[in-house]
Design a protein around this motif. Structure first.
Motif, PDB file in Angstrom:
ATOM      1  N   ALA A  96      -3.130  -6.010  -8.119  1.00 34.95           N
ATOM      2  CA  ALA A  96      -4.578  -5.853  -7.951  1.00 34.95           C
ATOM      3  C   ALA A  96      -4.945  -4.383  -8.167  1.00 34.95           C
ATOM      4  CB  ALA A  96      -5.004  -6.319  -6.563  1.00 34.95           C
ATOM      5  N   LEU A  97      -4.166  -3.483  -7.581  1.00 36.28           N
ATOM      6  CA  LEU A  97      -4.429  -2.047  -7.746  1.00 36.28           C
ATOM      7  C   LEU A  97      -4.296  -1.646  -9.210  1.00 36.28           C
ATOM      8  CD1 LEU A  97      -2.590  -0.427  -4.706  1.00 36.28           C
ATOM      9  CD2 LEU A  97      -5.002  -0.993  -4.931  1.00 36.28           C
ATOM     10  N   GLU A  98      -3.235  -2.129  -9.835  1.00 37.32           N
ATOM     11  CA  GLU A  98      -2.995  -1.781 -11.238  1.00 37.32           C
ATOM     12  C   GLU A  98      -4.139  -2.275 -12.119  1.00 37.32           C
ATOM     13  OE1 GLU A  98       0.826  -3.165 -12.607  1.00 37.32           O
ATOM     14  OE2 GLU A  98       0.319  -2.751 -14.703  1.00 37.32           O
ATOM     15  N   ARG A 111      -7.037   6.893  -3.441  1.00 41.73           N
ATOM     16  CA  ARG A 111      -7.855   6.529  -2.298  1.00 41.73           C
ATOM     17  C   ARG A 111      -7.504   5.119  -1.817  1.00 41.73           C
ATOM     18  NH1 ARG A 111     -12.832   8.371  -0.093  1.00 41.73           N
ATOM     19  NH2 ARG A 111     -14.146   6.539  -0.021  1.00 41.73           N
ATOM     20  N   ALA A 112      -7.364   4.205  -2.765  1.00 46.02           N
ATOM     21  CA  ALA A 112      -7.031   2.822  -2.403  1.00 46.02           C
ATOM     22  C   ALA A 112      -5.675   2.765  -1.703  1.00 46.02           C
ATOM     23  CB  ALA A 112      -7.027   1.943  -3.650  1.00 46.02           C
ATOM     24  N   LYS A 113      -4.722   3.535  -2.229  1.00 49.25           N
ATOM     25  CA  LYS A 113      -3.389   3.552  -1.605  1.00 49.25           C
ATOM     26  C   LYS A 113      -3.463   4.122  -0.192  1.00 49.25           C
ATOM     27  CE  LYS A 113      -0.325   3.653  -5.589  1.00 49.25           C
ATOM     28  NZ  LYS A 113       0.289   4.552  -6.584  1.00 49.25           N
ATOM     29  N   TYR A 114      -4.313   5.132  -0.040  1.00 48.08           N
ATOM     30  CA  TYR A 114      -4.488   5.738   1.276  1.00 48.08           C
ATOM     31  C   TYR A 114      -5.049   4.713   2.273  1.00 48.08           C
ATOM     32  CZ  TYR A 114      -7.116   8.284   4.844  1.00 48.08           C
ATOM     33  OH  TYR A 114      -7.667   8.698   6.012  1.00 48.08           O
ATOM     34  N   PHE A 115      -6.081   3.987   1.826  1.00 49.14           N
ATOM     35  CA  PHE A 115      -6.666   2.981   2.726  1.00 49.14           C
ATOM     36  C   PHE A 115      -5.637   1.919   3.084  1.00 49.14           C
ATOM     37  CE2 PHE A 115     -10.890   4.112   0.646  1.00 49.14           C
ATOM     38  CZ  PHE A 115     -11.289   4.890   1.714  1.00 49.14           C
ATOM     39  N   ALA A 136      -9.526  -9.278   3.702  1.00 51.14           N
ATOM     40  CA  ALA A 136     -10.775  -8.515   3.797  1.00 51.14           C
ATOM     41  C   ALA A 136     -10.487  -7.015   3.725  1.00 51.14           C
ATOM     42  CB  ALA A 136     -11.495  -8.857   5.096  1.00 51.14           C
ATOM     43  N   GLN A 137      -9.421  -6.580   4.406  1.00 45.35           N
ATOM     44  CA  GLN A 137      -9.046  -5.162   4.351  1.00 45.35           C
ATOM     45  C   GLN A 137      -8.707  -4.738   2.929  1.00 45.35           C
ATOM     46  OE1 GLN A 137      -5.797  -5.145   7.201  1.00 45.35           O
ATOM     47  NE2 GLN A 137      -7.038  -4.020   8.687  1.00 45.35           N
ATOM     48  N   MET A 144     -14.010   0.294  -1.610  1.00 40.45           N
ATOM     49  CA  MET A 144     -14.337   1.645  -1.141  1.00 40.45           C
ATOM     50  C   MET A 144     -13.742   2.731  -2.032  1.00 40.45           C
ATOM     51  SD  MET A 144     -14.383   1.625   2.990  1.00 40.45           S
ATOM     52  CE  MET A 144     -12.614   1.472   3.075  1.00 40.45           C
ATOM     53  N   SER A 145     -12.791   2.342  -2.862  1.00 44.54           N
ATOM     54  CA  SER A 145     -12.173   3.310  -3.772  1.00 44.54           C
ATOM     55  C   SER A 145     -12.885   3.377  -5.113  1.00 44.54           C
ATOM     56  CB  SER A 145     -10.708   2.948  -3.994  1.00 44.54           C
ATOM     57  OG  SER A 145     -10.081   2.745  -2.761  1.00 44.54           O
TER      58      SER A 145
END
Lengths: 284, 310
Positions: A96-98, A111-115, A136-137, A144-145
């Motif tokens: 999903a991040l990729e 930022r996403a990795k941090y969250f 949801a998180q 948010m990123s």
């Protein structure tokens, strides 16, 4: 451009059923606008029109673009969370991040990795292996990123337990919201968000019945707990709603002067929920 | 902007792979593993045979004789035998690929609506055109390439297997490799799989269109209209042109798929206007099929874009 969303004469009908009846409203930059209405009032239709997910008639501009023709350009600057059920179940967190990194020019991976590092979500898990709260998180971390100017939330905490619901909005305020951005949110749990909102839009039967900032509402709508001897005086001022609390009458007034009401009893700001009930009953 | 688009498209193709890794890679790999094991067991059962009309080798019944027979055959015969051994699995894997492609395209624009994940995909700055095209490219290129990769592994396994078998019979086994013309087999395999999928593109595009449209059970929406049109045509005109056309399209897909093998043993060429993969490019029907595909894809894009999602 102070108006992130500008709607004039926005209409939508399914066959002969008019869902939106020539609606006008703005969402300005830096505002958190609650779109509130009973089921079937047209809330979701407004959101879908704004997001380019449905056709409509009338004038609608989102960030100066037309959502029914330019959805994919708009989505570079607009984020959207429906409920938690929309992340594909087969998707792995790391994928999903990729994916979002690859397709979204305004996505910040670090930022996403941090969250995500602040959650218990494993990177190699699939969405279907996560709890509802975790999904949801994850969705919130993704959204948010994204350096979006407008965030649209449609019942984002539906089906979540209270811990996650609180956390959801707290994080949103702390990590996402600032004066350059706006949030448009619908929810049935108004109590949860009324302290966050800067503006309210009430919708009933496809029409906007209230469009005001929270400050305006605080000025215009006053709730008075009236002592028994003042009941007649209070009713003479034509309250828009009344209810009883512990045997005492509570009246809701619209546009009646504060000085006048102070003589009748204790003044309060009405809750959004009470205001909502009053507005929905109005004229019925 | 252009490189952004390329990156997005790549991501969309990856996305299809992530979602369908089971059908696109795990399935052919499992089948290959299954047959690889079966062949090993076959050694002990003496029943693995490569045969042609005029030439037959029972590999493990007469191992010592086998290598001798093969070595005594002329080079052309040797090539035929090796090619039969290499192309036959391709037909089988290709058949599996087409079945997988059928279900893939049928679900391609339906599943995302069924599980509502379309709301997530549509919340990203990706056009409906890119999304639909990525799924079409996935079925016409990605799936054939992945099946190709597995087939090549399996073809190499067959050659190694035959080589080792040859060692037991005292031959070096080098003649298998010499006769295999391996690079051309590999290239033919890849192109055949892609061209078969492109030949069937109107079918895939139709199924994608049906998939974007289906309210429920996409299978019905994909197949029933074809059936109804055929019945209507039969009823009104007492003819069967439509179903013949569909049947011919699918049938010729299998002809292209199996051409590499059939050409080895059939003297008479096929007279259906198509043949191996490069002859297919010269066939007008191939290009008409692509135009028809474009129309269905445009329909799928339009439907995905304008469909109300709740």
């Amino acid at each position: 451009m102070t108006n992130l969303i500008e709607a004039r004469g926005l209409s939508k009908s399914y066959g002969s059923h008019q869902v939106l009846n020539s609606v006008d409203f703005n969402v300005e930059r830096g505002k958190i606008v609650g779109l509130v209405g009973p089921n079937g009032a047209g809330k979701t239709t407004i959101l879908k029109a704004v997001l380019g997910l449905t056709s409509y008639e009338g004038h609608l501009k989102v960030l100066g673009l037309e959502p029914d023709k330019q959805r994919h350009q708009i989505m570079q600057k607009v984020s959207f969370i429906a409920d938690v059920a929309v992340l594909p179940r087969w998707l792995k967190v790391e994928n999903a991040l990729e994916f979002v990194t690859d397709v979204h020019p305004n996505f910040n991976l670090d930022r996403a990795k941090y969250f995500l590092s602040k959650t218990n979500i494993p990177m190699n898990a699939k969405v279907k292996e996560l709890s509802k709260g975790m999904v949801a998180q994850l969705h919130l971390a993704l959204v948010m990123s994204i350096e979006a100017e407008l965030l649209v939330l449609d019942e984002p905490t539906l089906g979540l337990d209270i811990l996650y619901r609180k956390e959801f909005y707290n994080q949103l305020l702390a990590e996402f919201f600032d004066e350059g951005r706006s949030i448009l949110v619908t929810t049935h749990q108004i109590e949860e968000i009324e302290n966050l909102l800067t503006d309210l839009l009430f919708i009933r039967d496809g029409e906007i019945v209230l469009d005001a900032s929270m400050d305006e509402i605080a000025d215009k709508y006053i709730e008075v707990m009236v002592s028994k001897e003042n009941v007649e005086k209070a009713e003479a001022l034509k309250p828009v709603m009344q209810r009883e609390v512990f045997g005492r009458k509570v009246y809701l007034f619209e546009g009646v002067g504060r000085e006048e009401l102070e003589l009748l009893g204790e003044l309060h700001s009405p809750s959004v929920a009470d205001l909502f009930v009053a507005k929905m009953k109005e004229g019925k | 902007m252009n490189s952004n688009y390329g990156k997005t498209f790549q991501a969309l193709i990856k996305r299809e792979y992530w979602e369908h890794r089971g059908a696109m890679l795990i399935t052919p790999l499992s089948i290959a593993a299954f047959f690889a094991v079966l062949m090993l067991l076959g050694i002990f059962n003496n029943n693995v045979t490569f045969s042609t009309n005029d030439f037959q080798i029972n590999f493990f019944e007469h191992l010592p004789k086998m290598a001798e027979k093969f070595d005594n055959a002329n080079f052309e015969e040797q090539t035929k035998i090796v090619h039969a051994g290499l192309y036959t699995p391709m037909i089988f894997f290709g058949f599996v690929m087409l079945v997988i492609s059928f279900f893939y395209t049928l679900g391609s624009l339906y599943d995302e609506r069924k599980d509502r994940s379309i709301l997530f995909w549509k919340s990203l700055p990706i056009s409906d055109t890119s999304t639909v095209l990525s799924k079409f490219v996935a079925v016409c290129v990605l799936v054939p390439v992945l099946y190709f990769a597995v087939i090549v592994l399996f073809q190499l396994y067959i050659l190694l297997f035959a080589t080792v078998a040859a060692w037991f019979s005292g031959s070096s086994g080098i003649s298998f490799w010499a006769a295999s013309n391996l690079l051309s087999v590999i290239f033919n395999t890849l192109m055949t799989l892609i061209v078969v999928s492109l030949w069937l593109a109107p079918i895939w595009a139709w199924l994608m269109f049906a998939s974007s449209w289906a309210k429920k059970v996409a299978f019905i929406w994909g197949t029933l209209p074809i059936l109804l049109i055929s019945i209507a045509e039969g009823y009104l005109f007492r003819s069967s042109n439509f179903i013949d056309m569909v049947g011919e399209r699918i049938g010729n897909g299998f002809v292209i798929l199996s051409y590499n093998t059939k050409i080895l043993f059939d003297d008479h060429k096929f007279d259906i206007g198509t043949g191996n993969w490069y002859q297919t490019f010269g066939n007008m029907e191939f290009w008409i099929g692509l135009i028809v595909s474009a129309v269905f894809l445009a329909g799928a894009i339009y439907t995905r874009r304008h469909r109300d999602e709740s």
